[in-house]
Design a protein around this motif. Structure first.
Motif, PDB file in Angstrom:
ATOM      1  N   PRO A 120     -20.504  36.875  -5.351  1.00 39.71           N
ATOM      2  CA  PRO A 120     -19.977  36.150  -6.314  1.00 39.71           C
ATOM      3  C   PRO A 120     -18.932  37.431  -7.700  1.00 39.71           C
ATOM      4  CG  PRO A 120     -22.641  36.766  -6.248  1.00 39.71           C
ATOM      5  CD  PRO A 120     -21.470  36.952  -5.307  1.00 39.71           C
ATOM      6  N   ASP A 121     -18.658  36.875  -8.833  1.00 46.19           N
ATOM      7  CA  ASP A 121     -17.806  37.606  -9.977  1.00 46.19           C
ATOM      8  C   ASP A 121     -19.021  37.878 -10.239  1.00 46.19           C
ATOM      9  OD1 ASP A 121     -15.671  36.535  -8.412  1.00 46.19           O
ATOM     10  OD2 ASP A 121     -15.479  34.831 -10.071  1.00 46.19           O
ATOM     11  N   PRO A 122     -18.734  39.117 -11.406  1.00 46.26           N
ATOM     12  CA  PRO A 122     -19.891  39.729 -12.219  1.00 46.26           C
ATOM     13  C   PRO A 122     -19.893  38.999 -13.182  1.00 46.26           C
ATOM     14  CG  PRO A 122     -18.043  40.805 -11.779  1.00 46.26           C
ATOM     15  CD  PRO A 122     -17.931  40.041 -10.840  1.00 46.26           C
ATOM     16  N   ALA A 123     -20.787  38.644 -13.601  1.00 46.22           N
ATOM     17  CA  ALA A 123     -21.090  38.102 -15.069  1.00 46.22           C
ATOM     18  C   ALA A 123     -22.342  38.467 -16.224  1.00 46.22           C
ATOM     19  CB  ALA A 123     -21.536  36.366 -14.178  1.00 46.22           C
ATOM     20  N   PRO A 124     -22.350  39.139 -17.522  1.00 44.59           N
ATOM     21  CA  PRO A 124     -22.634  38.520 -18.272  1.00 44.59           C
ATOM     22  C   PRO A 124     -24.376  38.223 -18.000  1.00 44.59           C
ATOM     23  CG  PRO A 124     -21.871  37.836 -19.932  1.00 44.59           C
ATOM     24  CD  PRO A 124     -20.772  37.711 -18.071  1.00 44.59           C
ATOM     25  N   PHE A 125     -26.063  38.780 -17.998  1.00 39.49           N
ATOM     26  CA  PHE A 125     -27.098  38.495 -18.213  1.00 39.49           C
ATOM     27  C   PHE A 125     -27.068  37.560 -19.135  1.00 39.49           C
ATOM     28  CE2 PHE A 125     -31.075  37.947 -19.711  1.00 39.49           C
ATOM     29  CZ  PHE A 125     -31.986  38.145 -18.775  1.00 39.49           C
ATOM     30  N   ARG A 126     -27.293  35.891 -18.877  1.00 34.14           N
ATOM     31  CA  ARG A 126     -27.324  34.669 -19.196  1.00 34.14           C
ATOM     32  C   ARG A 126     -25.726  34.066 -20.432  1.00 34.14           C
ATOM     33  NH1 ARG A 126     -32.904  33.237 -21.627  1.00 34.14           N
ATOM     34  NH2 ARG A 126     -34.524  33.724 -19.301  1.00 34.14           N
ATOM     35  N   ALA A 127     -24.472  34.602 -19.641  1.00 32.42           N
ATOM     36  CA  ALA A 127     -23.686  34.122 -20.511  1.00 32.42           C
ATOM     37  C   ALA A 127     -24.155  32.216 -20.370  1.00 32.42           C
ATOM     38  CB  ALA A 127     -22.381  34.590 -19.738  1.00 32.42           C
ATOM     39  N   ASP A 128     -23.081  32.019 -21.645  1.00 31.67           N
ATOM     40  CA  ASP A 128     -23.089  31.158 -22.042  1.00 31.67           C
ATOM     41  C   ASP A 128     -22.138  30.351 -20.738  1.00 31.67           C
ATOM     42  OD1 ASP A 128     -24.907  30.234 -23.870  1.00 31.67           O
ATOM     43  OD2 ASP A 128     -22.818  30.955 -25.933  1.00 31.67           O
TER      44      ASP A 128
END
Length: 85
Positions: free
Chosen positions: A41-49
């Motif tokens: 998966p692509d990296p995503a910030p924690f609980r991003a909108d």
């Protein structure tokens, strides 16, 4: 203690289950691990909108609040004026 009570106690012995050295991952964890091995998966910030909502018309909500406060103050003044007469 009867055989049935002994089986019941052994079947639901949570302390024994929690003390196991190796715990098998859940089916969902195994499925995600297999999927991510091929396609991480692509990296995503924690609980991003998912889709940030643009800020707009903040003056409208401010105007509504100020209007309600003015209306309540006018209503209180009207009630006090009519009761003092």
């Amino acid at each position: 203690m009867s055989q049935q009570d002994d089986d019941w106690e052994r079947e639901f012995d949570h302390r024994w289950a929690e003390s196991a050295e190796h715990k098998e991952p859940s089916a969902r964890a195994r499925m995600l691990a297999a999927r991510w091995k091929e396609n991480p998966p692509d990296p995503a910030p924690f609980r991003a909108d998912p889709d940030p909502v643009p800020r707009r018309a903040s003056w409208a909500s401010t105007a509504v609040v100020v209007g309600c406060v003015v209306a309540v103050m006018a209503l209180i003044a009207l009630v006090q004026f009519s009761s003092s007469s």
